[in-house]
Write a protein that holds these residues in place. Structure first.
Motif, PDB file in Angstrom:
ATOM      1  N   THR A  87      17.470  48.316 -72.087  1.00 46.08           N
ATOM      2  CA  THR A  87      18.599  49.086 -72.606  1.00 46.08           C
ATOM      3  C   THR A  87      19.834  48.943 -71.721  1.00 46.08           C
ATOM      4  OG1 THR A  87      17.051  50.697 -73.542  1.00 46.08           O
ATOM      5  CG2 THR A  87      19.367  51.360 -73.344  1.00 46.08           C
ATOM      6  N   ARG A  88      19.653  48.961 -70.427  1.00 46.76           N
ATOM      7  CA  ARG A  88      20.786  48.833 -69.520  1.00 46.76           C
ATOM      8  C   ARG A  88      21.495  47.488 -69.706  1.00 46.76           C
ATOM      9  NH1 ARG A  88      19.500  49.688 -63.306  1.00 46.76           N
ATOM     10  NH2 ARG A  88      18.954  51.728 -64.192  1.00 46.76           N
ATOM     11  N   LEU A  89      20.711  46.409 -69.821  1.00 46.82           N
ATOM     12  CA  LEU A  89      21.298  45.084 -70.012  1.00 46.82           C
ATOM     13  C   LEU A  89      22.034  44.999 -71.348  1.00 46.82           C
ATOM     14  CD1 LEU A  89      21.591  42.239 -68.847  1.00 46.82           C
ATOM     15  CD2 LEU A  89      19.450  41.623 -69.979  1.00 46.82           C
ATOM     16  N   GLU A  90      21.456  45.589 -72.389  1.00 46.83           N
ATOM     17  CA  GLU A  90      22.105  45.581 -73.702  1.00 46.83           C
ATOM     18  C   GLU A  90      23.463  46.287 -73.637  1.00 46.83           C
ATOM     19  OE1 GLU A  90      21.252  44.202 -76.465  1.00 46.83           O
ATOM     20  OE2 GLU A  90      19.171  43.568 -76.141  1.00 46.83           O
ATOM     21  N   ILE A  91      23.513  47.397 -72.929  1.00 41.85           N
ATOM     22  CA  ILE A  91      24.774  48.144 -72.810  1.00 41.85           C
ATOM     23  C   ILE A  91      25.806  47.331 -72.042  1.00 41.85           C
ATOM     24  CG2 ILE A  91      25.853  50.182 -71.794  1.00 41.85           C
ATOM     25  CD1 ILE A  91      23.269  51.712 -72.376  1.00 41.85           C
ATOM     26  N   ILE A  92      25.371  46.661 -70.961  1.00 39.72           N
ATOM     27  CA  ILE A  92      26.300  45.895 -70.127  1.00 39.72           C
ATOM     28  C   ILE A  92      26.913  44.749 -70.913  1.00 39.72           C
ATOM     29  CG2 ILE A  92      26.447  44.343 -68.139  1.00 39.72           C
ATOM     30  CD1 ILE A  92      24.462  46.132 -66.701  1.00 39.72           C
ATOM     31  N   TRP A  93      26.080  43.952 -71.592  1.00 35.55           N
ATOM     32  CA  TRP A  93      26.660  42.789 -72.272  1.00 35.55           C
ATOM     33  C   TRP A  93      27.271  43.149 -73.626  1.00 35.55           C
ATOM     34  CZ3 TRP A  93      21.379  39.897 -72.222  1.00 35.55           C
ATOM     35  CH2 TRP A  93      20.570  40.308 -73.280  1.00 35.55           C
ATOM     36  N   THR A  94      27.270  44.425 -73.977  1.00 34.26           N
ATOM     37  CA  THR A  94      28.077  44.900 -75.102  1.00 34.26           C
ATOM     38  C   THR A  94      29.433  45.398 -74.634  1.00 34.26           C
ATOM     39  OG1 THR A  94      26.096  45.517 -76.367  1.00 34.26           O
ATOM     40  CG2 THR A  94      28.188  46.516 -77.020  1.00 34.26           C
ATOM     41  N   ILE A  95      29.455  46.098 -73.506  1.00 35.85           N
ATOM     42  CA  ILE A  95      30.706  46.660 -72.992  1.00 35.85           C
ATOM     43  C   ILE A  95      31.620  45.573 -72.458  1.00 35.85           C
ATOM     44  CG2 ILE A  95      31.687  48.114 -71.177  1.00 35.85           C
ATOM     45  CD1 ILE A  95      29.378  50.006 -71.509  1.00 35.85           C
ATOM     46  N   ILE A  96      31.061  44.589 -71.738  1.00 30.46           N
ATOM     47  CA  ILE A  96      31.893  43.543 -71.127  1.00 30.46           C
ATOM     48  C   ILE A  96      32.719  42.782 -72.169  1.00 30.46           C
ATOM     49  CG2 ILE A  96      31.815  41.352 -69.896  1.00 30.46           C
ATOM     50  CD1 ILE A  96      29.634  42.460 -68.146  1.00 30.46           C
ATOM     51  N   PRO A  97      32.148  42.285 -73.286  1.00 30.32           N
ATOM     52  CA  PRO A  97      32.987  41.612 -74.285  1.00 30.32           C
ATOM     53  C   PRO A  97      34.057  42.512 -74.890  1.00 30.32           C
ATOM     54  CG  PRO A  97      30.682  41.046 -74.624  1.00 30.32           C
ATOM     55  CD  PRO A  97      30.719  42.162 -73.622  1.00 30.32           C
ATOM     56  N   ILE A  98      33.729  43.792 -75.095  1.00 27.30           N
ATOM     57  CA  ILE A  98      34.724  44.723 -75.640  1.00 27.30           C
ATOM     58  C   ILE A  98      35.902  44.855 -74.689  1.00 27.30           C
ATOM     59  CG2 ILE A  98      35.144  47.124 -76.261  1.00 27.30           C
ATOM     60  CD1 ILE A  98      32.313  47.261 -77.351  1.00 27.30           C
ATOM     61  N   VAL A  99      35.611  44.988 -73.401  1.00 27.99           N
ATOM     62  CA  VAL A  99      36.678  45.111 -72.409  1.00 27.99           C
ATOM     63  C   VAL A  99      37.518  43.839 -72.353  1.00 27.99           C
ATOM     64  CG1 VAL A  99      37.154  45.369 -69.941  1.00 27.99           C
ATOM     65  CG2 VAL A  99      35.418  46.806 -71.031  1.00 27.99           C
ATOM     66  N   LEU A 100      36.861  42.683 -72.371  1.00 27.59           N
ATOM     67  CA  LEU A 100      37.587  41.413 -72.295  1.00 27.59           C
ATOM     68  C   LEU A 100      38.483  41.207 -73.518  1.00 27.59           C
ATOM     69  CD1 LEU A 100      34.858  38.977 -70.889  1.00 27.59           C
ATOM     70  CD2 LEU A 100      36.754  40.045 -69.668  1.00 27.59           C
ATOM     71  N   THR A 102      39.701  43.490 -75.553  1.00 28.30           N
ATOM     72  CA  THR A 102      40.789  44.468 -75.508  1.00 28.30           C
ATOM     73  C   THR A 102      41.854  44.052 -74.504  1.00 28.30           C
ATOM     74  OG1 THR A 102      39.217  46.220 -76.090  1.00 28.30           O
ATOM     75  CG2 THR A 102      41.342  46.897 -75.166  1.00 28.30           C
ATOM     76  N   TRP A 103      41.429  43.559 -73.351  1.00 26.30           N
ATOM     77  CA  TRP A 103      42.357  43.088 -72.322  1.00 26.30           C
ATOM     78  C   TRP A 103      43.198  41.917 -72.845  1.00 26.30           C
ATOM     79  CZ3 TRP A 103      40.651  40.841 -66.897  1.00 26.30           C
ATOM     80  CH2 TRP A 103      41.785  40.767 -66.072  1.00 26.30           C
ATOM     81  N   ILE A 104      42.556  40.961 -73.500  1.00 32.89           N
ATOM     82  CA  ILE A 104      43.275  39.808 -74.044  1.00 32.89           C
ATOM     83  C   ILE A 104      44.280  40.251 -75.106  1.00 32.89           C
ATOM     84  CG2 ILE A 104      43.014  37.697 -75.407  1.00 32.89           C
ATOM     85  CD1 ILE A 104      40.331  37.264 -74.007  1.00 32.89           C
ATOM     86  N   ALA A 105      43.871  41.171 -75.991  1.00 35.39           N
ATOM     87  CA  ALA A 105      44.772  41.645 -77.047  1.00 35.39           C
ATOM     88  C   ALA A 105      45.973  42.368 -76.457  1.00 35.39           C
ATOM     89  CB  ALA A 105      44.006  42.561 -78.001  1.00 35.39           C
ATOM     90  N   TRP A 106      45.741  43.224 -75.467  1.00 33.58           N
ATOM     91  CA  TRP A 106      46.843  43.960 -74.844  1.00 33.58           C
ATOM     92  C   TRP A 106      47.799  43.008 -74.135  1.00 33.58           C
ATOM     93  CZ3 TRP A 106      47.874  44.085 -69.550  1.00 33.58           C
ATOM     94  CH2 TRP A 106      48.921  44.934 -69.168  1.00 33.58           C
ATOM     95  N   TYR A 107      47.260  42.043 -73.382  1.00 28.79           N
ATOM     96  CA  TYR A 107      48.118  41.115 -72.638  1.00 28.79           C
ATOM     97  C   TYR A 107      48.904  40.220 -73.601  1.00 28.79           C
ATOM     98  CZ  TYR A 107      49.549  38.037 -68.838  1.00 28.79           C
ATOM     99  OH  TYR A 107      50.287  37.318 -67.934  1.00 28.79           O
ATOM    100  N   SER A 108      48.271  39.760 -74.677  1.00 26.33           N
ATOM    101  CA  SER A 108      48.956  38.917 -75.650  1.00 26.33           C
ATOM    102  C   SER A 108      50.091  39.676 -76.324  1.00 26.33           C
ATOM    103  CB  SER A 108      47.965  38.415 -76.713  1.00 26.33           C
ATOM    104  OG  SER A 108      46.916  37.683 -76.117  1.00 26.33           O
ATOM    105  N   TYR A 109      49.842  40.923 -76.680  1.00 23.02           N
ATOM    106  CA  TYR A 109      50.894  41.736 -77.291  1.00 23.02           C
ATOM    107  C   TYR A 109      52.035  41.969 -76.305  1.00 23.02           C
ATOM    108  CZ  TYR A 109      53.116  45.552 -79.838  1.00 23.02           C
ATOM    109  OH  TYR A 109      54.008  46.343 -80.499  1.00 23.02           O
TER     110      TYR A 109
END
Length: 302
Positions: A87-100, A102-109
């Motif tokens: 469960t911990r690994l599933e949460i980590i590799w779900t959160i990391i792509p979301i953060v990345l 979101t970061w790319i979208a914010w920086y591009s905008y």
């Protein structure tokens, strides 16, 4: 985690960050020389994406390489550990792509707002939450150039297979795009037939030109030189050779060119599309696709 694994993790993390930063800086050299104020933030965006992508790539390949070296198949344990899920690994590799993402979208905008490019849609102010204060406080020439109250306006008419540029203030029509350096220019672009695209690689900006609609497009050339305009859309057969010279020059030379053109006849340049059409092989390839014969060019006078 053992001490040895921790040391390996720290060393590889430092290597990944250093290599990613170096690749991000190298990416500026992968693009043609920048010749517009808007090209700088586009280069910054590419550098950011290359650096971030390198971190992801090196991180994934590092974990894969470590697994191949230290967790290879063993005859003593051919089936591996009976693990159903983590469960911990599933949460980590779900959160990391979301953060990345979101970061790319914010920086591009953020980059889009720095460019201050006027396209077919109205400019939207950056909310303070997304960093408006940081952008306003930046001593960038982009914001200063965008406040020019007397931009150079040029009418751009495009069709298969020619670009025509009209300077209404000077009464000049040309098939070459001449621009004054360090002055914001506004292009009023119209298409006479199909969808075309205005694209100068050195400016690192492009804009679609939609039929039956006038598109207003603004930018600031900031490097004297000769460049080339390309049609970025598939507008028909031979669209790849539908180019036009772009000359960025000093304001004095630009005004002198306008004066010289006022007394000159507009000469039609040779049509590369027509030349390509004439050079077709005698035996046509039976592809099933019809070939569009280039239209004869029509001259214009001042």
């Amino acid at each position: 985690m053992s001490r040895k694994n921790l040391i390996l993790l720290v060393i590889y993390s430092l290597f990944t960050l250093g290599m990613s930063y170096w690749l991000g800086q190298q990416s500026y050299q992968w693009l043609p020389p920048a010749a517009a104020a808007e090209a700088e933030p586009v280069g910054d965006l590419l550098s950011f994406l290359v650096s971030l992508g390198s971190i992801v790539f090196l991180g994934v390949t590092g974990v894969l390489g470590y697994s191949l070296l230290f967790y290879r198949f063993s005859p003593h344990n051919p089936d591996g550990a009976p693990i159903r899920g983590n469960t911990r690994l599933e949460i980590i590799w779900t959160i990391i792509p979301i953060v990345l993402v979101t970061w790319i979208a914010w920086y591009s905008y953020n980059i889009y707002q720095r460019m201050q490019v006027l396209g077919p849609l109205p400019i939207v102010e950056v909310p303070e939450l997304l960093g408006e204060k940081a952008i306003a406080a930046e001593p960038s020439s982009l914001i200063a150039q965008s406040s020019d109250i007397h931009p150079e306006r040029i009418q751009v008419d495009v069709k298969q297979w020619a670009w025509t540029f009209t300077y209404p203030n000077a009464g000049v029509t040309s098939h070459e795009l001449h621009l004054p350096v360090d002055r914001r220019v506004t292009l009023n672009m119209t298409s006479q037939d199909v969808l075309h695209g205005f694209y100068v690689p050195n400016f690192r900006i492009k804009q679609d030109i939609v039929p039956n609609r006038e598109i207003e497009f603004s930018f600031t050339p900031n490097r004297i030189g000769d460049y080339e305009l390309h049609d970025s859309q598939f507008s028909g057969t031979y669209f790849a050779v539908m180019t036009a010279p772009v000359i960025v020059q000093s304001l004095k030379d630009f005004q002198a060119w306008l004066e010289s053109q006022q007394q000159a006849q507009t000469d039609l340049p040779p049509s590369p599309a027509a030349q390509e059409f004439q050079q077709r092989p005698a035996t046509s390839v039976k592809s099933g696709w019809p070939t569009v014969k280039p239209r004869p060019r029509q001259g214009s006078t001042h």
